[in-house]
Scaffold this motif. Structure first.
Motif, PDB file in Angstrom:
ATOM      1  N   VAL A 110     -12.577  34.998  19.821  1.00 20.37           N
ATOM      2  CA  VAL A 110     -13.778  34.572  19.094  1.00 20.37           C
ATOM      3  C   VAL A 110     -13.804  33.065  18.875  1.00 20.37           C
ATOM      4  CG1 VAL A 110     -14.999  34.819  16.890  1.00 20.37           C
ATOM      5  CG2 VAL A 110     -13.958  36.812  17.966  1.00 20.37           C
ATOM      6  N   ILE A 111     -12.619  32.461  18.760  1.00 19.59           N
ATOM      7  CA  ILE A 111     -12.538  31.071  18.337  1.00 19.59           C
ATOM      8  C   ILE A 111     -11.480  30.311  19.131  1.00 19.59           C
ATOM      9  CG2 ILE A 111     -13.285  31.529  15.967  1.00 19.59           C
ATOM     10  CD1 ILE A 111     -10.286  31.479  15.173  1.00 19.59           C
ATOM     11  N   ILE A 112     -11.522  28.997  18.959  1.00 24.42           N
ATOM     12  CA  ILE A 112     -10.470  28.112  19.455  1.00 24.42           C
ATOM     13  C   ILE A 112     -10.008  27.266  18.267  1.00 24.42           C
ATOM     14  CG2 ILE A 112      -9.874  26.270  21.075  1.00 24.42           C
ATOM     15  CD1 ILE A 112     -12.243  27.343  22.807  1.00 24.42           C
ATOM     16  N   PRO A 113      -8.915  27.645  17.591  1.00 27.86           N
ATOM     17  CA  PRO A 113      -8.414  26.838  16.475  1.00 27.86           C
ATOM     18  C   PRO A 113      -7.909  25.494  16.995  1.00 27.86           C
ATOM     19  CG  PRO A 113      -7.442  29.051  16.487  1.00 27.86           C
ATOM     20  CD  PRO A 113      -8.101  28.844  17.816  1.00 27.86           C
ATOM     21  N   VAL A 114      -8.161  24.418  16.251  1.00 30.90           N
ATOM     22  CA  VAL A 114      -7.803  23.089  16.758  1.00 30.90           C
ATOM     23  C   VAL A 114      -6.756  22.396  15.881  1.00 30.90           C
ATOM     24  CG1 VAL A 114      -8.670  20.833  17.509  1.00 30.90           C
ATOM     25  CG2 VAL A 114     -10.088  22.872  17.798  1.00 30.90           C
ATOM     26  N   TYR A 115      -7.107  22.052  14.638  1.00 34.32           N
ATOM     27  CA  TYR A 115      -6.137  21.312  13.833  1.00 34.32           C
ATOM     28  C   TYR A 115      -6.237  21.680  12.354  1.00 34.32           C
ATOM     29  CZ  TYR A 115     -10.074  18.178  12.638  1.00 34.32           C
ATOM     30  OH  TYR A 115     -11.268  17.675  12.211  1.00 34.32           O
ATOM     31  N   ILE A 116      -5.156  21.353  11.641  1.00 35.67           N
ATOM     32  CA  ILE A 116      -5.104  21.507  10.186  1.00 35.67           C
ATOM     33  C   ILE A 116      -5.267  20.119   9.594  1.00 35.67           C
ATOM     34  CG2 ILE A 116      -3.685  22.228   8.229  1.00 35.67           C
ATOM     35  CD1 ILE A 116      -2.171  23.998  10.417  1.00 35.67           C
ATOM     36  N   PHE A 117      -6.281  19.940   8.785  1.00 37.77           N
ATOM     37  CA  PHE A 117      -6.626  18.607   8.300  1.00 37.77           C
ATOM     38  C   PHE A 117      -5.712  18.166   7.167  1.00 37.77           C
ATOM     39  CE2 PHE A 117      -9.321  15.943   5.404  1.00 37.77           C
ATOM     40  CZ  PHE A 117      -9.283  14.807   6.195  1.00 37.77           C
ATOM     41  N   PRO A 118      -5.045  17.006   7.336  1.00 34.08           N
ATOM     42  CA  PRO A 118      -4.271  16.450   6.222  1.00 34.08           C
ATOM     43  C   PRO A 118      -5.152  15.491   5.430  1.00 34.08           C
ATOM     44  CG  PRO A 118      -3.757  15.235   8.215  1.00 34.08           C
ATOM     45  CD  PRO A 118      -4.841  16.226   8.569  1.00 34.08           C
ATOM     46  N   TYR A 119      -5.360  15.786   4.169  1.00 28.19           N
ATOM     47  CA  TYR A 119      -6.150  14.877   3.343  1.00 28.19           C
ATOM     48  C   TYR A 119      -5.259  13.705   2.969  1.00 28.19           C
ATOM     49  CZ  TYR A 119      -9.443  13.128  -0.040  1.00 28.19           C
ATOM     50  OH  TYR A 119     -10.318  12.330  -0.726  1.00 28.19           O
TER      51      TYR A 119
ATOM     52  N   LEU B 131       0.827  -1.204   0.000  1.00 26.48           N
ATOM     53  CA  LEU B 131       0.000   0.000   0.000  1.00 26.48           C
ATOM     54  C   LEU B 131       0.862   1.255   0.000  1.00 26.48           C
ATOM     55  CD1 LEU B 131      -2.685  -1.029   2.650  1.00 26.48           C
ATOM     56  CD2 LEU B 131      -2.815  -1.260   0.162  1.00 26.48           C
ATOM     57  N   GLN B 132       0.283   2.336  -0.472  1.00 23.27           N
ATOM     58  CA  GLN B 132       0.954   3.631  -0.482  1.00 23.27           C
ATOM     59  C   GLN B 132       0.086   4.645   0.253  1.00 23.27           C
ATOM     60  OE1 GLN B 132       1.002   5.457  -4.467  1.00 23.27           O
ATOM     61  NE2 GLN B 132      -0.358   3.797  -5.155  1.00 23.27           N
ATOM     62  N   LEU B 133       0.716   5.611   0.878  1.00 23.80           N
ATOM     63  CA  LEU B 133       0.013   6.666   1.598  1.00 23.80           C
ATOM     64  C   LEU B 133       0.297   7.997   0.920  1.00 23.80           C
ATOM     65  CD1 LEU B 133      -1.627   7.469   4.200  1.00 23.80           C
ATOM     66  CD2 LEU B 133       0.588   8.036   5.192  1.00 23.80           C
ATOM     67  N   LEU B 134      -0.749   8.678   0.516  1.00 25.36           N
ATOM     68  CA  LEU B 134      -0.648   9.995  -0.103  1.00 25.36           C
ATOM     69  C   LEU B 134      -1.195  11.012   0.886  1.00 25.36           C
ATOM     70  CD1 LEU B 134      -2.148   8.940  -3.553  1.00 25.36           C
ATOM     71  CD2 LEU B 134       0.237   8.807  -2.814  1.00 25.36           C
ATOM     72  N   GLN B 135      -0.475  12.097   1.112  1.00 20.68           N
ATOM     73  CA  GLN B 135      -0.867  12.981   2.216  1.00 20.68           C
ATOM     74  C   GLN B 135      -0.366  14.406   2.014  1.00 20.68           C
ATOM     75  OE1 GLN B 135       0.389  11.510   5.990  1.00 20.68           O
ATOM     76  NE2 GLN B 135      -0.465  13.214   7.153  1.00 20.68           N
ATOM     77  N   ALA B 136      -1.202  15.376   2.345  1.00 27.66           N
ATOM     78  CA  ALA B 136      -0.798  16.775   2.377  1.00 27.66           C
ATOM     79  C   ALA B 136      -1.826  17.581   3.159  1.00 27.66           C
ATOM     80  CB  ALA B 136      -0.653  17.334   0.973  1.00 27.66           C
ATOM     81  N   ASN B 137      -1.403  18.679   3.761  1.00 28.25           N
ATOM     82  CA  ASN B 137      -2.314  19.524   4.527  1.00 28.25           C
ATOM     83  C   ASN B 137      -3.227  20.330   3.613  1.00 28.25           C
ATOM     84  OD1 ASN B 137      -1.398  18.718   7.011  1.00 28.25           O
ATOM     85  ND2 ASN B 137       0.035  20.419   7.243  1.00 28.25           N
ATOM     86  N   THR B 138      -4.430  20.568   4.103  1.00 31.20           N
ATOM     87  CA  THR B 138      -5.368  21.414   3.377  1.00 31.20           C
ATOM     88  C   THR B 138      -5.081  22.885   3.677  1.00 31.20           C
ATOM     89  OG1 THR B 138      -6.944  21.277   5.202  1.00 31.20           O
ATOM     90  CG2 THR B 138      -7.172  19.678   3.431  1.00 31.20           C
ATOM     91  N   LEU B 139      -5.600  23.740   2.828  1.00 28.38           N
ATOM     92  CA  LEU B 139      -5.498  25.185   3.025  1.00 28.38           C
ATOM     93  C   LEU B 139      -6.879  25.781   3.243  1.00 28.38           C
ATOM     94  CD1 LEU B 139      -2.963  26.281   0.267  1.00 28.38           C
ATOM     95  CD2 LEU B 139      -2.522  25.818   2.662  1.00 28.38           C
ATOM     96  N   GLY B 140      -6.903  26.955   3.845  1.00 23.08           N
ATOM     97  CA  GLY B 140      -8.159  27.663   4.056  1.00 23.08           C
ATOM     98  C   GLY B 140      -8.360  28.006   5.504  1.00 23.08           C
TER      99      GLY B 140
END
Length: 548
Positions: free
Chosen positions: A511-520, A288-297
């Motif tokens: 105003v907010i509590i930032p939590v995580y950056i999602f890696p797709y 198997l192979q794993l493809l991964q990178a963080n999302t932006l926005g």
């Protein structure tokens, strides 16, 4: 956005026999009729052709791009629809269905010259009338547009100049507009099909993309097959013509262990959203192979509803920030595979403010002091009381447990108990009603994949009385002014500075509590080659081959 991403899958088996039989029959039917193909023991083609089985973590809400509000829908929609323009990883805008364009001096009109060789899957020609229909459809209240409506603003009207030339008019200039119309949720639909199907278009979608819709069985699978006439892909893919494979079966497998297990057992060839506990094993897998990178926005962010007392007081919001240990949450649940978020924007997007990193840290003593100052006194059971009312916080999250977000709610419930806050968790499938219609929450998490910092406007600009309220209920004239300036500022450096100010102000107001950056992430068999990613990190299947 300037990042790429990849997807992954879970580890055990729990698929029902009926779903397996459906998926297998689709795989086998997708492999038939291609003379040069060979089949492996699993029934997948080893050369050109074949059917890619791809497991989704949740079900799309609709395949109507203008009405969808879910990122998972984009995985499928990007196979069905093309866009007027393309945005690349460096932020530049390139041709796609539009061959070229010019901008008026006041920045309020774009004139697009369109390709003449494009047709929709139903044979309808793509032309200026189709562009006008699509953009007008998004702003028509009858469409009930979701994310597309925010993306297309400040669109006002379109004028057909001739069959392949259209003028698009804005109410105000927008530096984000071209990037926004490159997104899948502003993909171009067939006017003929949209008119014919009406409310049901999302279950009978017709675009001009590299694949065309075949079937959708609710909560089971979606099937798309190659578009044999396709020849107008953008420059970011190698194969600008008909896809190499016969089709794609998007299997819907919410349970993460079942999803990853289905890849490991070769019941599907690829799957998204790999659980953190499986990532290391996948990286070391021979098959198997794993493809991964963080999302932006916008990262996954907990929005504090300022419309509700006591959270309308900045001290109460600061107490929440001080009592919640985000580092512990991210490390415990994501095992080092997700990055901690610190701001209302993700790294890599224009104007991201690095100075906010590590600024807010857990401090229970400060949280207790702030609540004391507000007059909330701990009762015998440890929960604070004021004027006869217990200090409760309504935490709302969706079902199923996407990206372990329900687990975040459970951890915060425990973290806030020592400072005297009673967290009442509501896990619901009806987020639209509970959160967006009724506003029945004190804390609610959301994120958004986007290419431009102007995305902040939909979340933090004071809402028009007729519009959906912003999630935190923020109403700050200074933030409004900066967001309005940022939307039209042409100088890139000045624009970046404006958005840094916005992020700092949001932080100051707690105003907010930032939590995580999602890696797709994608877990895929090594027999699958050619899955690529667009500038937002969504998977692109034009170049996919199955072999070996």
């Amino acid at each position: 956005m300037a990042h790429t991403k990849k997807q992954y899958l879970p580890a055990s088996l729990g698929w029902t026999a009926s779903i397996l039989l459906i998926a297998l029959s689709l795989v086998l039917s997708g492999c038939g009729g291609v003379a040069a193909e060979k089949s492996s023991a699993q029934g997948h083609a080893t050369a050109n052709g074949g059917n890619l089985t791809y497991a989704l973590a949740t079900s799309p809400d609709t395949l109507d791009p203008h009405r969808s509000g879910l990122a998972v829908s984009v995985r499928v929609m990007r196979t069905l629809y093309d866009s007027l323009v393309l945005q690349t990883a460096d932020g530049s805008i390139k041709p796609w269905l539009a061959e070229s364009w010019t901008t008026s001096k006041d920045g309020k009109s774009y004139t697009f010259k369109l390709r003449k060789d494009v047709k929709f899957h139903d044979g309808t020609p793509f032309n200026a009338e189709a562009v006008k229909f699509n953009f007008d459809r998004v702003i028509d209240p009858a469409t009930k547009a979701a994310n597309a409506l925010a993306l297309i603003r400040p669109y006002k009207s379109s004028k057909v100049i001739n069959e392949y030339t259209v003028q698009v008019n804005l109410s105000t200039p927008s530096e984000a507009f071209l990037g926004n119309i490159s997104q899948a949720m502003l993909g171009i639909v067939s006017p003929t099909a949209a008119k014919k199907e009406g409310e049901q278009f999302g279950k009978h979608p017709v675009g001009s993309g590299p694949y065309q819709y075949v079937d959708w069985k609710d909560n089971t699978f979606i099937q798309v097959n190659q578009n044999p006439d396709y020849k107008w892909a953008p420059e970011t893919v190698k194969n600008t013509g008909t896809p190499y494979i016969n089709g794609i079966t998007f299997s819907i497998i919410p349970e993460e262990a079942t999803r990853i297990g289905s890849v490991q057992s070769k019941q599907v060839l690829a799957a998204e959203t790999v659980p953190p506990q499986n990532i290391l094993a996948l990286k070391n897998s021979p098959d198997l192979q794993l493809l991964q990178a963080n999302t932006l926005g916008l990262p996954y962010t907990l929005f504090i509803n300022e419309r509700h007392a006591p959270w309308d007081d900045v001290k109460a919001r600061q107490a929440l920030q001080s009592a919640i240990d985000v580092n512990a949450i991210v490390k415990t649940l994501y095992l080092g595979t997700y990055e901690r978020a610190w701001s209302s924007l993700t790294p890599g997007i224009l104007g991201y403010d690095e100075s906010l990193e590590n600024k807010i840290q857990p401090d229970l003593a400060r949280a207790n002091l702030l609540l004391d100052e507000l007059g909330w006194v701990k009762g015998q059971d440890g929960i604070r009381v004021k004027d006869g009312k217990r200090l409760t916080l309504k935490y709302v999250d969706g079902s199923p447990n996407r990206e372990k977000r329900n687990d975040i709610a459970a951890m915060i419930q425990q973290q806030l108990k020592p400072v005297g806050i009673d967290v009442q968790v509501n896990i619901t499938k009806d987020i639209a009603t509970v959160v967006y219609q009724n506003g029945e929450y004190d804390l609610y998490g959301n994120s958004q994949v986007n290419s431009d910092p102007n995305a902040l406007s939909a979340f933090y600009h004071t809402a028009d009385p007729s519009a959906r309220p912003t999630l935190p209920g923020l109403s700050d004239p200074q933030v409004d002014q900066w967001l309005e300036q940022g939307a039209i500022e042409k100088d890139k450096d000045k624009r970046a500075e404006i958005y840094r100010k916005v992020q700092q102000r949001i932080s100051e107001l707690s105003v907010i509590i930032p939590v995580y950056i999602f890696p797709y992430t994608i877990a895929a068999s090594k027999t699958v080659q050619g899955i690529t990613f667009d500038y937002l990190g969504y998977p692109i299947f034009n170049d996919v081959r199955i072999g070996g």
